[in-house]
Enzyme design. Structure first.
Site, PDB file in Angstrom:
ATOM      1  N   GLU A  62       2.558  -3.661  -3.578  1.00  0.00           N
ATOM      2  CA  GLU A  62       2.227  -2.261  -3.855  1.00  0.00           C
ATOM      3  C   GLU A  62       0.711  -2.067  -3.950  1.00  0.00           C
ATOM      4  O   GLU A  62       0.170  -1.069  -3.469  1.00  0.00           O
ATOM      5  CB  GLU A  62       2.863  -1.801  -5.164  1.00  0.00           C
ATOM      6  CG  GLU A  62       4.387  -1.775  -5.155  1.00  0.00           C
ATOM      7  CD  GLU A  62       4.987  -3.099  -5.627  1.00  0.00           C
ATOM      8  OE1 GLU A  62       4.319  -4.148  -5.480  1.00  0.00           O
ATOM      9  OE2 GLU A  62       6.119  -3.067  -6.129  1.00  0.00           O
ATOM     10  N   CYS A 100       6.643  -3.757 -10.535  1.00  0.00           N
ATOM     11  CA  CYS A 100       6.470  -4.303 -11.877  1.00  0.00           C
ATOM     12  C   CYS A 100       5.646  -3.296 -12.694  1.00  0.00           C
ATOM     13  O   CYS A 100       5.113  -2.339 -12.151  1.00  0.00           O
ATOM     14  CB  CYS A 100       5.755  -5.654 -11.824  1.00  0.00           C
ATOM     15  SG  CYS A 100       3.984  -5.547 -11.486  1.00  0.00           S
TER      16      CYS A 100
END
Ligand code: ZN
Length: 211
Positions: A62, A100
DNA sequence: ATTTTCAAT
């Protein structure tokens, strides 16, 4: 319609291995992110670019994507010194894991500073979301508050990814055993995390109340 | 299977 060279597409086996929504996805050690970038011009959107990324050397995929974003979206930060006339973009990504907590925080900050970017996230599996008080769960709620819609991938999403990002050699997407059941289970879990009322939960609640 | 999870060698 933009197309990619075959070498830019994901091999079929790799896509299946990493996106399979099995309950115990052991030993993969990699996460893939397939993305579509669209320019927003008034009410219209034009597909601008698409592709896939993989996490590299300790950097979650990401954050790698955020690093790429400036190159993917010319004018995202505006043209002039004052950064005026920013162009608007929409990004949809399909990731094999949900983000996360660290990535969620950084994404929220990024989106806060970039209101001309809209993000839509589909995930195949939920990353470290088993414990009720997990930080990852909180991260997903933060993203939702920041205006990101997060969904668990269903058959139609795998089908779309197969023909868009995979070197599928004209083959049709073939669902694995349990794709649907796993997707439904994870969708319910995500709904509970995001505190949305799930239809099954409602039925259970009504039954409990004697209706 | 009381299984794992964006490695570490
Ligand atoms: Zn991360």
């Amino acid at each position: 319609m933009i197309t990619k060279l075959d070498s830019m597409l994901l091999p079929r086996k790799k896509f299946i291995y990493h996106y399979k929504n099995v309950r115990w996805a052991r030993g993969r050690h990699e996460t893939y992110l397939c993305f579509v970038v669209k320019r927003r011009v008034g009410p219209d959107t034009l597909t601008f670019d698409f592709g896939h990324l993989r996490n590299r050397s300790g950097c979650h995929v990401e954050l790698l994507f955020l690093r790429y974003l400036g190159a993917l979206c010319p004018g995202l930060w505006g043209y002039g010194a004052a950064g005026e006339k920013r162009l608007s973009y929409s990004v949809t990504w399909f990731c094999s894991w949900s983000p996360c907590v660290n990535c969620s925080i950084q994404l929220c900050q990024f989106l806060n500073n970039t209101p001309n970017l809209r993000l839509r996230i589909f995930v195949s599996r939920l990353y470290f979301c088993d414990l009720e008080d997990s930080l990852e769960r909180e991260g997903l709620r933060m993203l939702t508050k920041a205006g990101v819609r997060i969904s668990v991938m269903s058959y139609k999403d795998y089908f779309y990814c197969w023909q868009k990002f995979v070197d599928c050699k004209k083959s049709n997407f073939k669902a694995w055993e349990e794709l649907h059941q796993n997707s439904v289970r994870l969708t319910r879990k995500l709904n509970r995390i995001l505190q949305a009322w799930d239809l099954e939960d409602l039925r259970d609640a009504l039954k409990l109340l004697g209706f």
